[in-house]
Design a protein around this motif. Sequence first.
Motif, PDB file in Angstrom:
ATOM      1  N   UNK A   5       0.795  -1.232   0.000  1.00 50.90           N
ATOM      2  CA  UNK A   5       0.000   0.000   0.000  1.00 50.90           C
ATOM      3  C   UNK A   5       0.829   1.285   0.000  1.00 50.90           C
ATOM      4  N   UNK A  26      18.955  -0.463   3.733  1.00 51.65           N
ATOM      5  CA  UNK A  26      18.436  -1.458   4.677  1.00 51.65           C
ATOM      6  C   UNK A  26      18.997  -2.850   4.406  1.00 51.65           C
ATOM      7  N   UNK A  93      -8.132 -16.772   6.782  1.00 52.04           N
ATOM      8  CA  UNK A  93      -6.951 -15.906   6.920  1.00 52.04           C
ATOM      9  C   UNK A  93      -6.382 -15.903   8.343  1.00 52.04           C
TER      10      UNK A  93
ATOM     11  N   UNK B  61      -6.419 -12.117   9.129  1.00 46.45           N
ATOM     12  CA  UNK B  61      -5.717 -10.979   8.514  1.00 46.45           C
ATOM     13  C   UNK B  61      -6.705  -9.962   7.955  1.00 46.45           C
ATOM     14  N   UNK B  62      -7.829 -10.441   7.431  1.00 49.89           N
ATOM     15  CA  UNK B  62      -8.791  -9.502   6.847  1.00 49.89           C
ATOM     16  C   UNK B  62      -9.364  -8.542   7.892  1.00 49.89           C
ATOM     17  N   UNK B  66      -1.530  -8.741  12.145  1.00 48.34           N
ATOM     18  CA  UNK B  66      -1.120 -10.054  12.657  1.00 48.34           C
ATOM     19  C   UNK B  66       0.400 -10.159  12.595  1.00 48.34           C
ATOM     20  N   UNK B 346       8.099  -6.437  -2.875  1.00 44.70           N
ATOM     21  CA  UNK B 346       7.500  -7.057  -1.682  1.00 44.70           C
ATOM     22  C   UNK B 346       8.572  -7.220  -0.608  1.00 44.70           C
ATOM     23  N   UNK B 349       9.782  -3.816   0.837  1.00 43.00           N
ATOM     24  CA  UNK B 349       8.838  -3.198   1.763  1.00 43.00           C
ATOM     25  C   UNK B 349       8.657  -4.005   3.044  1.00 43.00           C
ATOM     26  N   UNK B 351      11.104  -5.459   4.552  1.00 46.43           N
ATOM     27  CA  UNK B 351      12.253  -5.039   5.353  1.00 46.43           C
ATOM     28  C   UNK B 351      12.069  -3.590   5.838  1.00 46.43           C
ATOM     29  N   UNK B 352      11.545  -2.758   4.960  1.00 49.93           N
ATOM     30  CA  UNK B 352      11.270  -1.366   5.342  1.00 49.93           C
ATOM     31  C   UNK B 352      10.295  -1.322   6.523  1.00 49.93           C
ATOM     32  N   UNK B 353       9.215  -2.065   6.423  1.00 54.50           N
ATOM     33  CA  UNK B 353       8.190  -2.015   7.468  1.00 54.50           C
ATOM     34  C   UNK B 353       8.731  -2.511   8.809  1.00 54.50           C
ATOM     35  N   UNK B 356      10.854   0.125  10.230  1.00 58.20           N
ATOM     36  CA  UNK B 356      10.043   1.268  10.656  1.00 58.20           C
ATOM     37  C   UNK B 356       9.481   1.016  12.055  1.00 58.20           C
ATOM     38  N   UNK B 424       5.018  -6.745   4.117  1.00 56.40           N
ATOM     39  CA  UNK B 424       4.944  -5.591   3.223  1.00 56.40           C
ATOM     40  C   UNK B 424       3.536  -5.099   2.966  1.00 56.40           C
ATOM     41  N   UNK B 425       2.522  -5.891   3.310  1.00 54.02           N
ATOM     42  CA  UNK B 425       1.172  -5.483   2.895  1.00 54.02           C
ATOM     43  C   UNK B 425       0.481  -4.569   3.914  1.00 54.02           C
ATOM     44  N   UNK B 426       1.163  -4.244   5.002  1.00 56.84           N
ATOM     45  CA  UNK B 426       0.546  -3.359   5.996  1.00 56.84           C
ATOM     46  C   UNK B 426       0.861  -1.895   5.679  1.00 56.84           C
ATOM     47  N   UNK B 427      -0.113  -1.053   5.979  1.00 58.90           N
ATOM     48  CA  UNK B 427       0.065   0.372   5.716  1.00 58.90           C
ATOM     49  C   UNK B 427       0.771   1.055   6.884  1.00 58.90           C
ATOM     50  N   UNK B 428       1.271   2.230   6.624  1.00 55.55           N
ATOM     51  CA  UNK B 428       1.960   2.997   7.660  1.00 55.55           C
ATOM     52  C   UNK B 428       1.027   3.283   8.849  1.00 55.55           C
ATOM     53  N   UNK B 431       0.697   0.317  11.151  1.00 57.99           N
ATOM     54  CA  UNK B 431       1.908   0.100  11.955  1.00 57.99           C
ATOM     55  C   UNK B 431       2.031   1.172  13.035  1.00 57.99           C
TER      56      UNK B 431
END
Lengths: 427, 477
Positions: A5, A26, A93, B61-62, B66, B346, B349, B351-353, B356, B424-428, B431
Motif C-alpha cells: 500500500x 536497509x 486468513x 488478517x482480513x 497479525x 515485496x 517493503x 524489510x522497510x516495514x 520502521x 509488506x502489505x501493511x500500511x503505515x 503500523x
Amino acid sequence: MTWVPSTAAERDAMLSVIGVQTIDDLFASVPAELRAKSWALPAGISEMAVRARLEKWAARNAGGVTSFLGGGAYDHFIPAAVDALTSRSEFYTAYTPYQPECSQGTLQSIYEYQSAICRLTGLDYANASLYDGGTAVFEATTMAVRLTRRTRIVCHASLNPIYRSMLETHVANLDLELVDGESPEGAACVIVQNPGFLGDIEDFTALAERCHEEGALLVMSFYPISLGLLKTPGEIGVDIAIAEGQCLGVPLNFGGPWLGIMATRKEHVRKMPGRIAAATEDAQGRRGFVLTLQAREQHIRREKAMSNICSNEALCALRALVYLTLLGKEGLRDVARHCHSKAEYLKKRLSFAQILNHGPTFNEFAVRLPRNAEEAADALVSRGFLAGLPLASLGAGEPNDLLIAVTERRTREELDAFAHALEEVCN
Amino acid sequence: MQLSYEKSVPGRRAIALDPLDVPEAVLPAALCRKEPAALPELGELDVVRHFTRLSKLNFGIDSHFYPLGSCTMKYNPKLAEAVAALSGFAHLHPHLSTSPAFWKHCQGAFELIHETEQWLAEIAGMKDVTLQPIAGAHGELTGTLLMAAYHRDRGSKKDTILIPDSAHGTNPASAAIAGFKVLEIPSHEDGTLRLDSVKAAMNDSVAGIMMTCPNTHGLFEPAVAEIADLMHANDALVYYDGANLNAIMGIARPGDLGFDVMHYNLHKTFATPHGMGGPGSGPVGVGERLAPYLPGPRVVKGEDGFELRNLEKSIGRVAAFFGNFMMAVRAYAYMSHLGKDGLRQASENAVLNANYIFAQLKHVYEPAFDLPFMHECVFTAVPQAKKGVRALDIAKALLDRGFHAPTVYFPLTVKESLMIEPTETESRETMDEFCDAMLEIAEAVDSDPESLREAPKTMPVGRLDEVRAARQLNCAC
C-alpha cells in the motif's frame, strides 16, 4: 503490480524515521558478492490478465464429465453451505491458534471435529488432522514403532499401492523393516485398509485379536463415508485408525489440499502425532479451548518430538466438520446407503465384464474388461465419462482391469448410460 | 459458546437426498456398525449460524494486524481465491495423471505445475523444484531424505546434521524423523552463526547443515557462503529453510549463496492463506547435486505436450500426487501478478516495514541484537519481566487493543522474546497504531502492571487453564 500500500512519499517518510537514505541502505548486511546473480522473471500482469490465463488452463482440463474415478479420492456432492461457511475469511486468513483467546472459533471447531471423528470411528481420541491419507500411514507407522519399540512393519495387500510407495520413501533412511503380508509376529504393526484398494470389505476383527496376542498394533486406513454403514475401527479392535478425509466435503483439488485423519485408543494418545485441542476453563469458569499435550510436538521437543509436523489441514478439517454437521446422524448413513446401492446396481449391469471381487464391496469394485482398460477409458472420455482407474498403470492389475467407483451423485440414468457405453467400446 | 452437539435436536435434518432410484442393496449385518455415528442433528440455518458465530471469535488478517514473527502473515489476495475456485482445477481428479490415456485431459494442470516450478526455481536460484511436499515441515523432511539419498548413493555413512540453536523446531524434528542424528550449534551472542562454531563441530560424520537466512533473529548470516564452502569441501550438503525468503526476493538467492536444497513456504512468501494452521505447501528446490534424486513422478515437457516421468534415482513419492496443488494455483496467481519488480518490491517493503516498527520501539523495548534487522525485529522483554510483566502479558494486552500478538518465546535463544514481522502489505497507519499500542503498554508496565497481567479482558474468554486441559484431558465429546 503490487499489493504494497505504501506510496513513494510514505516510503521516504518511513526511511527518514529509520534514519537511512534509501531502501538499499536497509540491505547493507547482504554483501555485494552475495547478491542475486539472476532475476530473469516475467513482468507482472494485471488481475484481469492473470484470471484469463488461469481460466484458459483450467478449461484445458477435463470438465463436465460423469466420473467413476476413485482409487482413494471420490466425487461426492458438496453442499453449498460448506463453501459458504469455510470461505469466511475469519477462518481462512487466521493462523494457528497460538493465542487461544482470539482463536476460539478455530479451537472450538477443532474440538468439534475431533469429536465427530471419534463418533465416526468409535475410538477415544482424534488429533486435529494430518496432511493427507498417505502421509497418515507414515505417521501411524512411526507412532506404532514408538509404542511397541519394534521395527517390523507389515503392509497388508489391501493397502493403497500409492500409500505403500509413499511409506517406503519416508522410511528409507530409518532402521525399519517393511514386509508384505499379514503376520503380526514380532511386528510393530500390521497396516490394513478397509474397504481395500480394490474395494473389498473385510472383517479384520480376528486379525486385530491376533495382533494384540502378538503385542503388535493394528493400523487401519478407512474410507470415512463407508462408516455410514460399516463396522467401525473401534468395533473391529483397531489401535490407530487413519483416513483420507477428502470425501468429507473437500474438493478433488487435483490431489491436494486434502485431509489426513487419525484417531486412536485412550492409552495411546500421548504418543499420537499432531495438534490436539482440549476443553478447559478461564479464571471465571467460562469454557474455552486450547491446544494441549504440546510437549509431544516439535516446537517444544525438537529432535525428540513425536513428529516433525507443524501444521494441520485445519481449513480442510473445518470443511469435513461442516459437511458432517450438515449431514448429521441420518444423512451420513443415507449417503453411504446410496453409494453402496448404486455401485451394486452398476455391478449387475456389467455382465459383459468379469467382476474381480469375490466378497462384498462398498462403492468401488474392480472389473476385467474384454478390452485394454486404458484404451476403453480413453474412448469413453469423448462420450462424457471418466470410466475409472486402469489398474495396470499403478501395477495393481492386468492391462484389462479397471477400478470403478460410484458415489451418491450418479443417477440411475447415468449408470445405465455408462454401462451401455462401456459395453460398446469393449465390443 | 454451545457446541453443535449441545444444540442437536433428534430427527432434525439439513440435507435430504433424492429417493434412492435403484434397488436398495443390503450388506451382511456382521460387516455393519451397530449404531449410526452420533453426529449432530441440526437444520441448515442452525449450522450456518453456529459456524458464522464461531468465525466471529477469530482474529484473521482480513480483520486484524497479525505481526507474528517468522510466520509472514501477509494479505491473502482475493484473486488467488477466485482462481482456486475454478472448476477445471477444483474438481479435477488427480488419477487423471496416473494413466497416460488421461494425460491429454489434464494439460492445463500440468502446465500450471511446470510453470510454478520454473518461477520458484528462478526466484531462489535452484536447478529444479518439486511441488510434492505438503507443508514446510514436509519440505524439510523431503530435503533431508534427499540428502540421505545423496550420501547413500555415494556409499557414505554420514549420519549427522548440524542445526543452529536459533532454528525452528521443525529442523531438528525433520532431520530426526528422516533418520539423522542432530547436533546443535550455538549462535554467537551477536545473533549470527560463526564459521568457527561450525568448524568446531565438523567431522566425517556430518552429512550437512540446515540454515535459515536471514535467520530467526531476523539477521542476514554473514558467514553463509564460507559455511557452504566448508560443507562442500567435506562432501556435506547445505539446506536452506525458506521460512524467511520474504526478506530477500530479488536481493539474494539461496542457490547463489551455495545452498544445495531448500523448501519454500507458499503460505508465507507467496501469500497463500494460512487457513487456521493449514493447508500449507512446502515445495522443495534443489541444485545440481540433489537434482537426480527428486521425488516423482515429475511433470516434463514432451513432444505432444506435458507428460510424467520418474527420475532413475528418484527417492519416490512423498505425496500421492502433486502436493497441495491448489496452493500452487494461488501462488502462481500471486507471482504472475507481481512479476519481476513486484516480488522484489515485496521484500524491500517487508524489510522497510520491520525497520520502521523497530525504529519506533527500540527506545522503549530492548533490542535482542545490535545488528541490522531485515524483515522482522526481535526484542527481549526481560526489563519488563523484572517489573513483573512478561512477554506473555504484553501479548495478551495487545489482543485487548485489537492487534494479534507478535510471536513470543521464540526463538528459544532470546529470553522473553517478542518477534515482530509486519510484512509488506501493511500500511503505515496500521503500523503506527500498533506502535502506539506497544508504547502505551510499555507505560502501563510502570503505571498499572496489574491490568496487563489480567489481560485480555475484551476477548470471548480470558486466559485459559492449560494445565487443567492437559491433566483432565477432554478432547472430544
